[in-house]
Design an enzyme around this catalytic site. Structure first.
Site, PDB file in Angstrom:
ATOM      1  N   ASP A 161       3.144  -7.048   6.099  1.00 43.70           N
ATOM      2  CA  ASP A 161       2.089  -7.846   6.739  1.00 43.70           C
ATOM      3  C   ASP A 161       2.653  -9.138   7.320  1.00 43.70           C
ATOM      4  O   ASP A 161       3.262  -9.934   6.613  1.00 43.70           O
ATOM      5  CB  ASP A 161       0.984  -8.150   5.724  1.00 43.70           C
ATOM      6  CG  ASP A 161       0.294  -6.868   5.297  1.00 43.70           C
ATOM      7  OD1 ASP A 161      -0.230  -6.171   6.175  1.00 43.70           O
ATOM      8  OD2 ASP A 161       0.311  -6.560   4.091  1.00 43.70           O
ATOM      9  N   HIS A 191     -12.139  -3.938  -3.370  1.00 41.00           N
ATOM     10  CA  HIS A 191     -10.823  -3.753  -2.771  1.00 41.00           C
ATOM     11  C   HIS A 191     -10.616  -2.305  -2.324  1.00 41.00           C
ATOM     12  O   HIS A 191     -10.002  -2.054  -1.281  1.00 41.00           O
ATOM     13  CB  HIS A 191      -9.706  -4.192  -3.735  1.00 41.00           C
ATOM     14  CG  HIS A 191      -8.362  -4.241  -3.082  1.00 41.00           C
ATOM     15  ND1 HIS A 191      -7.378  -3.319  -3.331  1.00 41.00           N
ATOM     16  CD2 HIS A 191      -7.857  -5.076  -2.141  1.00 41.00           C
ATOM     17  CE1 HIS A 191      -6.323  -3.596  -2.586  1.00 41.00           C
ATOM     18  NE2 HIS A 191      -6.579  -4.656  -1.853  1.00 41.00           N
ATOM     19  N   ARG A 192     -11.156  -1.365  -3.079  1.00 40.83           N
ATOM     20  CA  ARG A 192     -11.079   0.044  -2.658  1.00 40.83           C
ATOM     21  C   ARG A 192     -11.807   0.241  -1.323  1.00 40.83           C
ATOM     22  O   ARG A 192     -11.318   0.910  -0.416  1.00 40.83           O
ATOM     23  CB  ARG A 192     -11.698   0.964  -3.726  1.00 40.83           C
ATOM     24  CG  ARG A 192     -10.651   1.674  -4.586  1.00 40.83           C
ATOM     25  CD  ARG A 192     -11.259   2.794  -5.424  1.00 40.83           C
ATOM     26  NE  ARG A 192     -12.284   2.309  -6.358  1.00 40.83           N
ATOM     27  CZ  ARG A 192     -12.012   1.744  -7.526  1.00 40.83           C
ATOM     28  NH1 ARG A 192     -10.765   1.598  -7.923  1.00 40.83           N
ATOM     29  NH2 ARG A 192     -12.980   1.322  -8.324  1.00 40.83           N
ATOM     30  N   ALA A 193     -12.988  -0.380  -1.220  1.00 40.70           N
ATOM     31  CA  ALA A 193     -13.760  -0.269   0.031  1.00 40.70           C
ATOM     32  C   ALA A 193     -12.994  -0.941   1.175  1.00 40.70           C
ATOM     33  O   ALA A 193     -12.907  -0.405   2.287  1.00 40.70           O
ATOM     34  CB  ALA A 193     -15.130  -0.920  -0.139  1.00 40.70           C
ATOM     35  N   LEU A 232      -0.265   0.571  -1.074  1.00 41.37           N
ATOM     36  CA  LEU A 232       0.486   1.639  -0.397  1.00 41.37           C
ATOM     37  C   LEU A 232      -0.297   2.333   0.732  1.00 41.37           C
ATOM     38  O   LEU A 232       0.257   2.537   1.819  1.00 41.37           O
ATOM     39  CB  LEU A 232       0.984   2.655  -1.434  1.00 41.37           C
ATOM     40  CG  LEU A 232       1.884   3.757  -0.889  1.00 41.37           C
ATOM     41  CD1 LEU A 232       3.173   3.197  -0.280  1.00 41.37           C
ATOM     42  CD2 LEU A 232       2.235   4.759  -2.007  1.00 41.37           C
ATOM     43  N   ASP A 275       9.498  -6.835   4.848  1.00 43.95           N
ATOM     44  CA  ASP A 275       8.118  -7.082   4.449  1.00 43.95           C
ATOM     45  C   ASP A 275       7.229  -6.367   5.479  1.00 43.95           C
ATOM     46  O   ASP A 275       7.716  -5.940   6.536  1.00 43.95           O
ATOM     47  CB  ASP A 275       7.868  -8.598   4.467  1.00 43.95           C
ATOM     48  CG  ASP A 275       6.403  -8.941   4.342  1.00 43.95           C
ATOM     49  OD1 ASP A 275       5.753  -8.423   3.421  1.00 43.95           O
ATOM     50  OD2 ASP A 275       5.900  -9.711   5.192  1.00 43.95           O
ATOM     51  N   ASN A 328      -2.393   1.208   2.746  1.00 45.50           N
ATOM     52  CA  ASN A 328      -2.430   0.308   3.912  1.00 45.50           C
ATOM     53  C   ASN A 328      -1.087   0.265   4.628  1.00 45.50           C
ATOM     54  O   ASN A 328      -1.005   0.222   5.852  1.00 45.50           O
ATOM     55  CB  ASN A 328      -2.826  -1.104   3.473  1.00 45.50           C
ATOM     56  CG  ASN A 328      -4.251  -1.153   2.948  1.00 45.50           C
ATOM     57  OD1 ASN A 328      -5.054  -0.275   3.272  1.00 45.50           O
ATOM     58  ND2 ASN A 328      -4.562  -2.133   2.138  1.00 45.50           N
ATOM     59  N   GLY A 375      -4.417  -8.326  -1.996  1.00 40.27           N
ATOM     60  CA  GLY A 375      -5.850  -8.278  -1.680  1.00 40.27           C
ATOM     61  C   GLY A 375      -6.734  -8.512  -2.900  1.00 40.27           C
ATOM     62  O   GLY A 375      -7.682  -9.301  -2.849  1.00 40.27           O
ATOM     63  N   LYS A 376      -6.438  -7.849  -4.019  1.00 37.04           N
ATOM     64  CA  LYS A 376      -7.270  -8.019  -5.217  1.00 37.04           C
ATOM     65  C   LYS A 376      -7.147  -9.445  -5.750  1.00 37.04           C
ATOM     66  O   LYS A 376      -8.132 -10.066  -6.138  1.00 37.04           O
ATOM     67  CB  LYS A 376      -6.838  -7.020  -6.305  1.00 37.04           C
ATOM     68  CG  LYS A 376      -7.199  -5.577  -5.983  1.00 37.04           C
ATOM     69  CD  LYS A 376      -7.031  -4.666  -7.185  1.00 37.04           C
ATOM     70  CE  LYS A 376      -5.597  -4.391  -7.563  1.00 37.04           C
ATOM     71  NZ  LYS A 376      -4.831  -3.626  -6.576  1.00 37.04           N
ATOM     72  N   THR A 391       6.629  -4.935  -0.172  1.00 40.66           N
ATOM     73  CA  THR A 391       5.391  -5.613   0.223  1.00 40.66           C
ATOM     74  C   THR A 391       4.416  -5.744  -0.935  1.00 40.66           C
ATOM     75  O   THR A 391       4.459  -4.969  -1.890  1.00 40.66           O
ATOM     76  CB  THR A 391       4.691  -4.848   1.368  1.00 40.66           C
ATOM     77  OG1 THR A 391       3.457  -5.480   1.673  1.00 40.66           O
ATOM     78  CG2 THR A 391       4.404  -3.404   0.999  1.00 40.66           C
TER      79      THR A 391
HETATM   80  C1  XBP Z   1       0.643  -9.346   2.202  1.00 36.12           C
HETATM   81  C2  XBP Z   1      -0.593  -9.601   1.537  1.00 36.12           C
HETATM   82  C3  XBP Z   1      -1.508  -8.519   1.438  1.00 36.12           C
HETATM   83  C4  XBP Z   1      -2.531  -8.279   2.497  1.00 36.12           C
HETATM   84  C5  XBP Z   1      -3.634  -7.461   1.907  1.00 36.12           C
HETATM   85  O1  XBP Z   1       1.621 -10.212   1.694  1.00 36.12           O
HETATM   86  O2  XBP Z   1      -0.820 -10.663   1.018  1.00 36.12           O
HETATM   87  O3  XBP Z   1      -2.220  -8.819   0.291  1.00 36.12           O
HETATM   88  O4  XBP Z   1      -3.107  -9.486   2.974  1.00 36.12           O
HETATM   89  O5  XBP Z   1      -3.152  -6.304   1.362  1.00 36.12           O
HETATM   90  P1  XBP Z   1       3.152  -9.959   2.014  1.00 36.12           P
HETATM   91  P2  XBP Z   1      -3.928  -5.475   0.230  1.00 36.12           P
HETATM   92  O6  XBP Z   1       3.247  -9.747   3.487  1.00 36.12           O
HETATM   93  O7  XBP Z   1       3.820 -11.229   1.603  1.00 36.12           O
HETATM   94  O8  XBP Z   1       3.595  -8.791   1.190  1.00 36.12           O
HETATM   95  O9  XBP Z   1      -5.398  -5.706   0.370  1.00 36.12           O
HETATM   96  O10 XBP Z   1      -3.513  -4.064   0.522  1.00 36.12           O
HETATM   97  O11 XBP Z   1      -3.429  -5.957  -1.110  1.00 36.12           O
HETATM   98 MG    MG Z   2       4.211 -10.961   4.915  1.00 31.96          MG
END
Ligand code: XBP
Ligand code: MG
Length: 254
Positions: free
Chosen positions: A12, A83-85, A127, A10, A129, A54-55, A123
Site C-alpha cells: 500500500d 473489517h471482513r466487510a 492477504l 511493501d 487485498n 485495517g483492524k 505488508t
Molecule cells: C498498509 C496498511 C493497511 C491498509 C489496510 O500499511 O496500513 O492497513 O491501509 O489494509 P503498509 P487492511 O503499507 O505499511 O503495509 O485493511 O487489509 O489491513
Molecule cells: Mg505502505
C-alpha cells in the site's frame, strides 16, 4: 562483497496509491453497510494512517474518536466483522476499477525477474487485498512472481514493528545484506531498518512530510526512462530512474 539477491516490496502506497481511493472508500462502504454514521474523509484518513493495519486502524478510531457504536455490540466483536466487510468492498472495488501501479514498479520487477532475482512482499494489509491488487494491476498470475507474500496477521505485531520483515527474511532464507526494500512510509522504514534492511522510500501525498532519516534513498517515485525521479535526501545518484544497477550500488556502497 554483498550481492543483491532479492527485492522486498511493501504494497500500500508503494506498489500503488491504494489508500485514499481504495482502502478509505472501502472502509466508508463498510460503515454504510453496517448502518454506521461514520465517514473517513481524506484528511481524517491521513491522521488514521499512522496506525498500520485495517483492524488496528478501526480499533484506534473507536478508542480515540469515540464514534457512536451500534447498541448491543462491543467494539471487540464489531471490528473483525466490519473489517471482513471492508475487505469484500475493497476487492470488489479493485475488480471494477483497477488502481494504476506507481511509476517504475512494473519495470523494476520485470528487470529483477529477467535477472533471476527473488521478489517478495512484506505488508501489513490483509492477504486477499494484496492478491486482488497484484492480480488486477500487475498480472493475473502475479502471485507467482513472488517467492514470499508476507501479509496481515501472519505476525503478531504490525509495522513499525520489524516482525513482517524478519518473517520475510526467514521465509526467503536470506540475510538482510542481500536484500533491498522498497517502502513508502515512516512505519515501513522503521520496520525495515529494525530488521537490518536497506531501504528506498518513494513518498506520496500522505507520507511526504514524514521523517525518513535513515532511508538509503528518498525519492518521489522510482522513475521511468522518460519520467525521471527526484532525489529528496541529497544522495548522489548517477541515473534518473531506479534500476538494479542503483539497487546494487545502494547495497554495496553505504
Ligand atoms: C498498509 C496498511 C493497511 C491498509 C489496510 O500499511 O496500513 O492497513 O491501509 O489494509 P503498509 P487492511 O503499507 O505499511 O503495509 O485493511 O487489509 O489491513
Ligand atoms: Mg505502505
Amino acid at each position: 562483497m554483498t550481492s543483491l539477491r532479492a527485492l522486498i516490496f511493501d504494497v500500500d502506497g508503494t506498489i500503488a496509491e491504494t489508500e485514499r481511493d481504495g482502502h478509505r472508500l472501502a472502509f466508508n462502504q463498510g460503515f454504510q453497510e453496517f448502518g454506521l454514521d461514520w465517514h473517513w474523509d481524506e484528511n481524517l484518513y491521513g491522521e488514521l494512517l499512522h496506525v498500520a493495519g485495517g483492524k488496528e486502524r478501526l480499533r484506534h478510531y473507536i478508542d480515540h474518536y469515540q464514534p457512536p457504536l451500534p447498541t448491543g455490540i462491543e467494539a471487540t466483536a464489531l471490528v473483525p466483522e466490519l473489517h471482513r466487510a471492508k475487505t469484500r468492498h475493497y476487492t470488489e472495488l479493485l475488480a471494477h476499477r483497477p488502481l494504476p501501479l506507481r511509476p517504475g514498479i512494473r519495470r523494476l520487477m520485470l528487470e529483477a525477474r529477467s535477472q533471476n532475482l527473488t521478489l517478495a512482499i512484506a505488508t501489513t494489509a490483509a492477504l486477499p487485498n494484496v492478491l486482488a491488487l497484484l492480480k488486477q494491476s500487475l498480472d493475473p498470475q502475479a502471485d507467482q512472481w513472488f517467492q514470499v507474500i508476507a501479509a496481515g496477521d501472519v505476525v503478531p505485531r504490525k509495522k513499525p514493528a520489524p516482525d513482517i520483515y524478519l518473517y520475510t527474511l526467514e521465509k526467503l532464507n536470506l540475510r538482510p545484506e542481500h536484500c533491498l526494500v522498497i517502502e513508502d512510509s515512516h512505519q515501513g522504514l522503521r520496520a525495515a531498518k529494525d530488521s537490518g534492511l536497506k531501504t528506498v522510500i518513494t513518498v506520496h501525498g500522505y507520507t511526504k512530510d514524514q521523517n525518513f532519516e535513515g532511508a538509503n534513498l528518498l525519492l518521489d517515485h522510482l522513475g521511468e526512462p522518460d519520467a525521471p525521479f527526484t532525489v529528496l535526501n541529497q544522495k548522489p545518484v548517477d541515473r534518473h530512474y531506479l534500476d538494479l544497477a542503483i539497487a546494487r550500488q545502494i547495497l554495496e556502497s553505504q
